[in-house]
Design a protein around this motif. Structure first.
Motif, PDB file in Angstrom:
ATOM      1  N   ILE A 235      -7.785  -1.468  -9.185  1.00 11.99           N
ATOM      2  CA  ILE A 235      -7.774  -0.654  -7.968  1.00 11.99           C
ATOM      3  C   ILE A 235      -7.305   0.764  -8.269  1.00 11.99           C
ATOM      4  O   ILE A 235      -7.771   1.728  -7.649  1.00 11.99           O
ATOM      5  CB  ILE A 235      -6.944  -1.312  -6.851  1.00 11.99           C
ATOM      6  CG1 ILE A 235      -7.247  -0.635  -5.504  1.00 11.99           C
ATOM      7  CG2 ILE A 235      -5.462  -1.297  -7.161  1.00 11.99           C
ATOM      8  CD1 ILE A 235      -6.697  -1.370  -4.310  1.00 11.99           C
ATOM      9  N   GLU A 236      -6.412   0.937  -9.237  1.00 11.44           N
ATOM     10  CA  GLU A 236      -6.012   2.295  -9.615  1.00 11.44           C
ATOM     11  C   GLU A 236      -7.193   3.079 -10.185  1.00 11.44           C
ATOM     12  O   GLU A 236      -7.341   4.273  -9.925  1.00 11.44           O
ATOM     13  CB  GLU A 236      -4.857   2.244 -10.618  1.00 11.44           C
ATOM     14  CG  GLU A 236      -3.522   1.852  -9.976  1.00 11.44           C
ATOM     15  CD  GLU A 236      -2.384   1.787 -10.970  1.00 11.44           C
ATOM     16  OE1 GLU A 236      -2.661   1.743 -12.197  1.00 11.44           O
ATOM     17  OE2 GLU A 236      -1.216   1.753 -10.533  1.00 11.44           O
TER      18      GLU A 236
ATOM     19  N   PRO B 196       3.854  -7.542 -10.400  1.00  8.26           N
ATOM     20  CA  PRO B 196       2.463  -7.113 -10.239  1.00  8.26           C
ATOM     21  C   PRO B 196       1.834  -7.549  -8.914  1.00  8.26           C
ATOM     22  O   PRO B 196       1.048  -6.797  -8.328  1.00  8.26           O
ATOM     23  CB  PRO B 196       1.750  -7.750 -11.437  1.00  8.26           C
ATOM     24  CG  PRO B 196       2.815  -7.936 -12.450  1.00  8.26           C
ATOM     25  CD  PRO B 196       4.032  -8.298 -11.662  1.00  8.26           C
ATOM     26  N   SER B 197       2.163  -8.743  -8.437  1.00 11.16           N
ATOM     27  CA  SER B 197       1.555  -9.192  -7.184  1.00 11.16           C
ATOM     28  C   SER B 197       2.048  -8.361  -6.005  1.00 11.16           C
ATOM     29  O   SER B 197       1.276  -8.045  -5.088  1.00 11.16           O
ATOM     30  CB  SER B 197       1.841 -10.680  -6.947  1.00 11.16           C
ATOM     31  OG  SER B 197       3.200 -10.905  -6.656  1.00 11.16           O
TER      32      SER B 197
ATOM     33  N   GLY C 224      -5.518  -6.703 -11.505  1.00  7.86           N
ATOM     34  CA  GLY C 224      -5.935  -6.170 -10.210  1.00  7.86           C
ATOM     35  C   GLY C 224      -5.368  -4.794  -9.935  1.00  7.86           C
ATOM     36  O   GLY C 224      -6.057  -3.925  -9.382  1.00  7.86           O
ATOM     37  N   VAL C 225      -4.130  -4.570 -10.325  1.00  9.09           N
ATOM     38  CA  VAL C 225      -3.522  -3.243 -10.168  1.00  9.09           C
ATOM     39  C   VAL C 225      -4.295  -2.211 -10.984  1.00  9.09           C
ATOM     40  O   VAL C 225      -4.603  -1.108 -10.496  1.00  9.09           O
ATOM     41  CB  VAL C 225      -2.044  -3.263 -10.596  1.00  9.09           C
ATOM     42  CG1 VAL C 225      -1.483  -1.847 -10.682  1.00  9.09           C
ATOM     43  CG2 VAL C 225      -1.213  -4.096  -9.611  1.00  9.09           C
TER      44      VAL C 225
ATOM     45  N   THR D  66      -2.755 -10.471 -11.419  1.00  7.73           N
ATOM     46  CA  THR D  66      -2.529  -9.366 -10.490  1.00  7.73           C
ATOM     47  C   THR D  66      -2.243  -8.055 -11.213  1.00  7.73           C
ATOM     48  O   THR D  66      -2.517  -6.975 -10.678  1.00  7.73           O
ATOM     49  CB  THR D  66      -1.397  -9.695  -9.496  1.00  7.73           C
ATOM     50  OG1 THR D  66      -0.244 -10.153 -10.210  1.00  7.73           O
ATOM     51  CG2 THR D  66      -1.842 -10.776  -8.524  1.00  7.73           C
TER      52      THR D  66
ATOM     53  N   LEU E  86       0.196  -4.982  -6.287  1.00 12.68           N
ATOM     54  CA  LEU E  86      -1.216  -5.057  -5.894  1.00 12.68           C
ATOM     55  C   LEU E  86      -1.346  -5.241  -4.383  1.00 12.68           C
ATOM     56  O   LEU E  86      -2.208  -4.613  -3.749  1.00 12.68           O
ATOM     57  CB  LEU E  86      -1.915  -6.192  -6.640  1.00 12.68           C
ATOM     58  CG  LEU E  86      -3.399  -6.385  -6.320  1.00 12.68           C
ATOM     59  CD1 LEU E  86      -4.188  -5.102  -6.541  1.00 12.68           C
ATOM     60  CD2 LEU E  86      -3.990  -7.527  -7.151  1.00 12.68           C
TER      61      LEU E  86
END
Length: 400
Positions: free
Chosen positions: A295-296, A79-80, A291-292, A288, A83
């Motif tokens: 932002i998606e 995930p990091s 976070g993904v 994260t 992102l």
């Protein structure tokens, strides 16, 4: 359940809190321990960019918690990496370091600028370390970020301050030039000073600052902890001025409610070496992954245009409210807005709004003569209308 049934004595006192405990939240709404609902225009101080407990965060946490929570920052995690790629693909930056809070990201930005200054000394070969910041700015609550901040009174709160942060005046390029010297390494600013009263840097000032910093070979750092992640109607506020900064910090909205922040820079500025920077939880996959998802959602077709439209609608309605009640100026960018009041009645409005029934309203008054509005980016026009009506009733009551 009565408030007296909660034992709050184990919590350290750091601020005055009303006698209520929030137990649930959904979208623009919070519910307290007695079942009362509140229309929330704080959203964790611009943190909950998609409102309280959005489905995408629930899903991201549930899925990722079953897979991997924290392998340690000594290793890559999926995930990091995902992102970081989303952030660099949609900005002018090339490298990302994840942190847990905006203050930590800003602390990292200061470290990175000073590291870069050591590697790029002045003409005499001397170290460059001073970062010019601005009066009324807010960069966090660590000792260094408090020293960088221009918040009145903070220069003595935990004195002595960390040296190296001379203060200029926002939107006054000459005041910045006066502070330049052989030890200047960077200029750091919020594109909109949120805690300072929602004071936007003008497009002309941002462009002039970029030209000035380039001419003197110093870095431009944008603190987008509050303005980033769609808050101003663009994914990042620096895009409003069509400038290319060297370093950017993100927080608040990047996690949508979970502790996540980031430090970004362009490739030529990325000079940290092994051991220079780190953190136990930095870039952990649980945060994260959220976070993904965030932002998606922001990058979905039509989302940012809807933010701009709702920001314009809120601005228009606040101006109408101001005209109706004889208040002051309305200003801001996107869905970060402020309304000047005609006197120092902000705290009174906040208390009355929260305590009104049967539905409460949560507002913020960073200064006693103004209100700040930070709704979820997907706030509806109906929820804006409801807030305006409730606020209008309070103002009518105050003014008699």
């Amino acid at each position: 359940m009565e408030f007296s049934q909660y034992d709050i004595n184990a919590l350290m006192y750091v601020t005055n809190r009303p006698e209520l405990v929030f137990t649930e939240g959904q979208g623009m709404w919070l519910t307290d321990h007695q079942g009362k609902r509140y229309l929330d225009y704080l959203q964790g101080w611009a943190v909950n960019c998609l409102g309280h407990s959005p489905q995408c965060i629930q899903d991201a946490l549930a899925v990722q918690a079953k897979k991997l929570i924290n392998p340690s920052p000594a290793f890559y995690n999926e995930p990091s990496v995902a992102l970081a790629s989303l952030l660099t693909d949609n900005s002018c930056f090339d490298r990302v370091f994840f942190t847990n809070s905006g203050a930590e990201a800003n602390e990292g930005a200061i470290k990175l600028a000073r590291k870069w200054g050591k590697k790029n000394p002045n003409a005499k070969g001397e170290n460059r370390f001073e970062v010019i910041t601005f009066k009324h700015s807010f960069h966090g609550r660590t000792l260094a970020t408090m020293s960088a901040s221009g918040k009145p009174g903070w220069d003595t709160l935990y004195a002595p301050q960390v040296p190296g942060f001379p203060k200029a005046d926002l939107n006054d390029l000459a005041s910045v030039e006066k502070l330049l010297n052989e030890h200047t390494v960077a200029v750091m600013l919020e594109p909109v000073q949120g805690e300072g009263g929602v004071l936007p840097a003008t497009r002309e000032f941002m462009q002039g600052l970029r030209e000035l910093t380039k001419r003197h070979d110093i870095l431009l750092i944008v603190d987008e902890v509050q303005t980033g992640m769609g808050r101003t109607g663009e994914l990042f506020a620096y895009q409003l001025s069509n400038v290319v900064p060297d370093i950017m910090t993100l927080g608040k909205g990047i996690g949508g409610g979970v502790p996540l922040a980031a430090l970004l820079c362009r490739e030529e500025i990325a000079c940290f070496e092994a051991g220079d920077q780190g953190g136990t939880y930095n870039g952990n996959p649980l945060m994260t992954a959220v976070g993904v998802a965030i932002i998606e959602a922001l990058l979905a077709d039509g989302f940012m245009q809807a933010v701009r439209d709702r920001g314009a609608y809120l601005s228009t309605e606040l101006k109408k409210l101001s005209a109706k009640h004889g208040l002051g100026t309305e200003r801001g960018e996107g869905l970060l807005r402020a309304l000047d009041l005609d006197s120092e009645i902000g705290p009174k409005i906040v208390d009355m709004a929260r305590d009104m029934g049967p539905v409460g309203l949560l507002l913020n008054s960073p200064r006693p003569n103004l209100l700040r509005f930070m709704p979820a980016l997907n706030v509806s026009t109906e929820e804006i209308d409801q807030m305006i009506t409730m606020l209008s009733d309070i103002l009518a009551s105050i003014k008699g």
